[in-house]
Scaffold this motif. Structure first.
Motif: not given
Length: 301
Positions: A213, A239, A243, A248-251, A271, A277-279, A281
């Motif tokens: 995150n 980020l 990546r 996995s990105v949480c943003a 975003l 795309h983030p996993e 949001v």
């Protein structure tokens, strides 16, 4: 904003019902005329061209324009709810909800000056929050065990750091071991530890980290009014490191920071145009804490 829109919808519906009642009484006497008119075909009218985002609803793309994002942002609330639910069902089981547990493994003493955050050392005297040491491994592992027994499938750990680079190797190794031990329970593991280098991101991935995150908070244009100890590009670089490491990105961001609608659009645009795309949001509503610069947005002022 959502409540205002809902209120306006309710007011419109009430007004429409009053008009409909009187119209219905008059329309009974004209039913035969209405039926004849209804039987006649209507001339085709050329309406406005459908926006691309509507025509490609559910298509994953990263070339969104500000005009498109603004169009989505200004769409009626219930239309957005319906369309979002439609897209959600394309990619997810609508009956599934993931249960996660979050633990602060290092509270307070952060050298950043994010104006919304009570964990910043810049106003610890005003907030009264004392800095704590990084938790030991075993208490964190036991908390993860309890979370799993309670039904959580993901365990998230947060540290009030600028990033792992500010701490010594022993603390960083302890965090990596936390990730390994909890991953060994069969749980997904998420962390939020501040800014990462590509090497640190790779070490987290090798330890078994599932997701990271790192919120963008707001638009690039408004970011300087929220913090001055880092730049927006620093967030984007982290980020990218996450990546590229295969995590996995949480943003997401925060609303209620004093920003304008255009700043919310700017955040969404950032975003939506990331390479992937983030996993997840997360969109948070500011909880103004007494003693922070943004305490002015709290009702007790």
């Amino acid at each position: 904003m959502a409540l205002l829109q809902a209120s306006r919808l309710a007011q419109t519906a009430l007004a429409a019902s009053r008009v409909t009642g009187s119209w219905f009484a008059r329309s009974i006497t004209n039913s035969s005329v209405s039926q004849q008119a209804a039987a006649q075909p209507l001339a085709a009218e050329d309406g406005p061209e459908e926006p691309r985002w509507l025509g490609e609803l559910g298509v994953i793309r990263t070339d969104w324009t500000r005009d498109e994002v603004t169009d989505v942002y200004n769409a009626p609330l219930l239309d957005l709810v319906y369309k979002a639910a439609t897209v959600h069902r394309i990619y997810n089981d609508p009956s599934m909800v993931q249960r996660c547990t979050l633990l602060s493994i290092k509270t307070g003493g952060c050298p950043e000056n994010c104006s919304y955050c009570s964990q910043s050392s810049h106003w610890s005297d005003e907030t009264g929050l004392k800095a704590e040491k990084l938790m030991d491994l075993e208490p964190v592992y036991e908390a993860a065990l309890r979370a799993k027994e309670s039904g959580s499938t993901r365990f998230c750990m947060g540290a009030a750091w600028r990033g792992p680079s500010q701490v010594g190797p022993r603390q960083w190794d302890r965090v990596l071991e936390m990730v390994r031990r909890i991953r060994g329970l069969g749980m997904e593991v998420c962390t939020t530890l501040g800014m990462l280098t590509p090497e640190q991101a790779r070490e987290l991935r090798e330890a078994g980290l599932t997701a990271y995150n790192h919120n963008l908070d707001t638009s690039p244009e408004y970011y300087g009014k929220i913090t001055t100890t880092r730049k927006y590009e620093d967030r984007l670089s982290t980020l990218a490191a996450v990546r590229d490491a295969g995590i996995s990105v949480c943003a997401g961001g925060i609303i209620g920071l004093g920003e304008e609608d255009q700043d919310r659009v700017g955040l969404l645009l950032q975003l939506a145009t990331l390479p992937e795309h983030p996993e997840s949001v997360p969109i948070n509503r500011l909880v103004a804490v007494k003693g922070t610069p943004l305490q002015v947005y709290h009702s007790w002022r």
